[in-house]
Design a protein around this motif. Structure first.
Motif, PDB file in Angstrom:
ATOM      1  N   ARG A 199       0.844  -1.194   0.000  1.00 27.40           N
ATOM      2  CA  ARG A 199       0.000   0.000   0.000  1.00 27.40           C
ATOM      3  C   ARG A 199       0.879   1.243   0.000  1.00 27.40           C
ATOM      4  O   ARG A 199       1.779   1.363   0.818  1.00 27.40           O
ATOM      5  CB  ARG A 199      -0.908   0.017   1.239  1.00 27.40           C
ATOM      6  N   GLY A 245      -2.110   6.037  -2.023  1.00 30.06           N
ATOM      7  CA  GLY A 245      -3.525   5.890  -2.348  1.00 30.06           C
ATOM      8  C   GLY A 245      -3.877   4.612  -3.090  1.00 30.06           C
ATOM      9  O   GLY A 245      -5.025   4.404  -3.446  1.00 30.06           O
ATOM     10  N   TRP A 246      -2.888   3.739  -3.286  1.00 35.16           N
ATOM     11  CA  TRP A 246      -3.105   2.504  -4.031  1.00 35.16           C
ATOM     12  C   TRP A 246      -2.725   1.290  -3.197  1.00 35.16           C
ATOM     13  O   TRP A 246      -1.865   1.367  -2.328  1.00 35.16           O
ATOM     14  CB  TRP A 246      -2.270   2.500  -5.311  1.00 35.16           C
ATOM     15  N   THR A 247      -3.365   0.165  -3.499  1.00 34.83           N
ATOM     16  CA  THR A 247      -3.071  -1.107  -2.860  1.00 34.83           C
ATOM     17  C   THR A 247      -2.884  -2.155  -3.948  1.00 34.83           C
ATOM     18  O   THR A 247      -3.624  -2.157  -4.927  1.00 34.83           O
ATOM     19  CB  THR A 247      -4.229  -1.540  -1.933  1.00 34.83           C
ATOM     20  N   THR A 258      -7.726   0.804  -5.364  1.00 36.41           N
ATOM     21  CA  THR A 258      -7.531   2.018  -4.583  1.00 36.41           C
ATOM     22  C   THR A 258      -7.534   1.602  -3.113  1.00 36.41           C
ATOM     23  O   THR A 258      -8.030   0.521  -2.757  1.00 36.41           O
ATOM     24  CB  THR A 258      -8.653   3.049  -4.826  1.00 36.41           C
ATOM     25  N   ASP A 259      -6.987   2.449  -2.251  1.00 35.38           N
ATOM     26  CA  ASP A 259      -7.021   2.140  -0.816  1.00 35.38           C
ATOM     27  C   ASP A 259      -8.452   1.972  -0.336  1.00 35.38           C
ATOM     28  O   ASP A 259      -8.742   1.090   0.482  1.00 35.38           O
ATOM     29  CB  ASP A 259      -6.331   3.246  -0.012  1.00 35.38           C
ATOM     30  N   GLU A 260      -9.366   2.777  -0.840  1.00 33.88           N
ATOM     31  CA  GLU A 260     -10.765   2.690  -0.428  1.00 33.88           C
ATOM     32  C   GLU A 260     -11.372   1.347  -0.827  1.00 33.88           C
ATOM     33  O   GLU A 260     -12.116   0.730  -0.056  1.00 33.88           O
ATOM     34  CB  GLU A 260     -11.587   3.841  -1.028  1.00 33.88           C
ATOM     35  N   GLN A 261     -11.060   0.875  -2.033  1.00 30.55           N
ATOM     36  CA  GLN A 261     -11.564  -0.428  -2.474  1.00 30.55           C
ATOM     37  C   GLN A 261     -11.019  -1.549  -1.591  1.00 30.55           C
ATOM     38  O   GLN A 261     -11.756  -2.458  -1.202  1.00 30.55           O
ATOM     39  CB  GLN A 261     -11.180  -0.690  -3.933  1.00 30.55           C
ATOM     40  N   ASP A 309      -9.929  -1.303   1.522  1.00 28.51           N
ATOM     41  CA  ASP A 309     -10.521  -1.199   2.858  1.00 28.51           C
ATOM     42  C   ASP A 309     -11.925  -1.793   2.877  1.00 28.51           C
ATOM     43  O   ASP A 309     -12.311  -2.479   3.830  1.00 28.51           O
ATOM     44  CB  ASP A 309     -10.530   0.250   3.336  1.00 28.51           C
ATOM     45  N   ALA A 310     -12.712  -1.556   1.832  1.00 34.23           N
ATOM     46  CA  ALA A 310     -14.058  -2.132   1.730  1.00 34.23           C
ATOM     47  C   ALA A 310     -13.977  -3.655   1.599  1.00 34.23           C
ATOM     48  O   ALA A 310     -14.793  -4.388   2.185  1.00 34.23           O
ATOM     49  CB  ALA A 310     -14.804  -1.524   0.550  1.00 34.23           C
ATOM     50  N   ASP A 363      -4.055  -3.040   7.353  1.00 37.51           N
ATOM     51  CA  ASP A 363      -4.623  -1.697   7.422  1.00 37.51           C
ATOM     52  C   ASP A 363      -3.567  -0.671   7.013  1.00 37.51           C
ATOM     53  O   ASP A 363      -2.362  -0.892   7.176  1.00 37.51           O
ATOM     54  CB  ASP A 363      -5.136  -1.396   8.827  1.00 37.51           C
ATOM     55  N   LEU A 364      -4.028   0.437   6.503  1.00 39.54           N
ATOM     56  CA  LEU A 364      -3.142   1.450   5.932  1.00 39.54           C
ATOM     57  C   LEU A 364      -2.040   1.894   6.892  1.00 39.54           C
ATOM     58  O   LEU A 364      -0.899   2.071   6.485  1.00 39.54           O
ATOM     59  CB  LEU A 364      -3.968   2.660   5.470  1.00 39.54           C
TER      60      LEU A 364
END
Length: 171
Positions: A27, A30-32, A58-61, A63-64, A126-127
């Protein structure tokens, strides 16, 4: 812009085997990426991971995706996990717009998958566990957050020092 990921950027779950054959996650910026280290070569740890060997989120994807796994669901949104007849778990991207190579499929055996799930449940991906993920030029103390050192970092005129370290100024 997508950053370059190397094997050094990726970690595996604590319950993974000592050797390779693990689900690895990287990570930053902003990318994973999700990577299968069985695909590693002897070329070294500093070479960019080939785009046909990684799932890009994306980090948001991501995390979801982790939240869905923690809740016991297999409706992951960005990542599809399919159990094969031989017991393997195949990860693919649900959406391919962020994938630089289409049709990337990463295959993991039950032990690899179980270790990955354990790591997700323990928040190991986790980030804040990634030193480079949250590093911002104007806020270098974030670079140490994943190492448990965030409260010990002092920033002074662009220089980062660890309070209490040998030779460190305690002012």
């Amino acid at each position: 812009m997508l950053p370059i990921f190397t094997p050094r950027d990726c970690i595996k779950a604590a319950q993974s085997s000592a050797g390779q054959n693990c689900v690895r996650v990287g990570r930053k910026q902003g990318w994973t990426v999700i990577w299968d280290d069985k695909l590693a070569t002897d070329d070294g740890r500093d070479k960019a991971l080939p785009s046909n060997e990684i799932l890009i989120l994306t980090d948001e994807q991501f995390d979801a995706f982790q939240a869905a796994l923690r809740a016991g669901g297999f409706d992951h949104g960005a990542v599809l996990i399919e159990r094969q007849l031989d017991g393997a778990y195949v990860f693919t991207a649900a959406e391919t717009r962020d994938q630089t190579v289409q049709e990337v499929a990463l295959s993991f055996d039950a032990d690899e998958f179980d270790a990955f799930l354990d790591g997700v449940r323990r928040h190991e991906f986790d980030l804040d566990r990634f030193r480079t993920a949250a590093c911002l030029p104007d806020s270098p103390e974030h670079c140490f957050a994943g190492l448990g050192l965030a409260s010990q970092v002092r920033v002074s005129v662009g220089v980062v020092g660890l309070q209490g370290a040998p030779g460190a100024d305690s002012s």
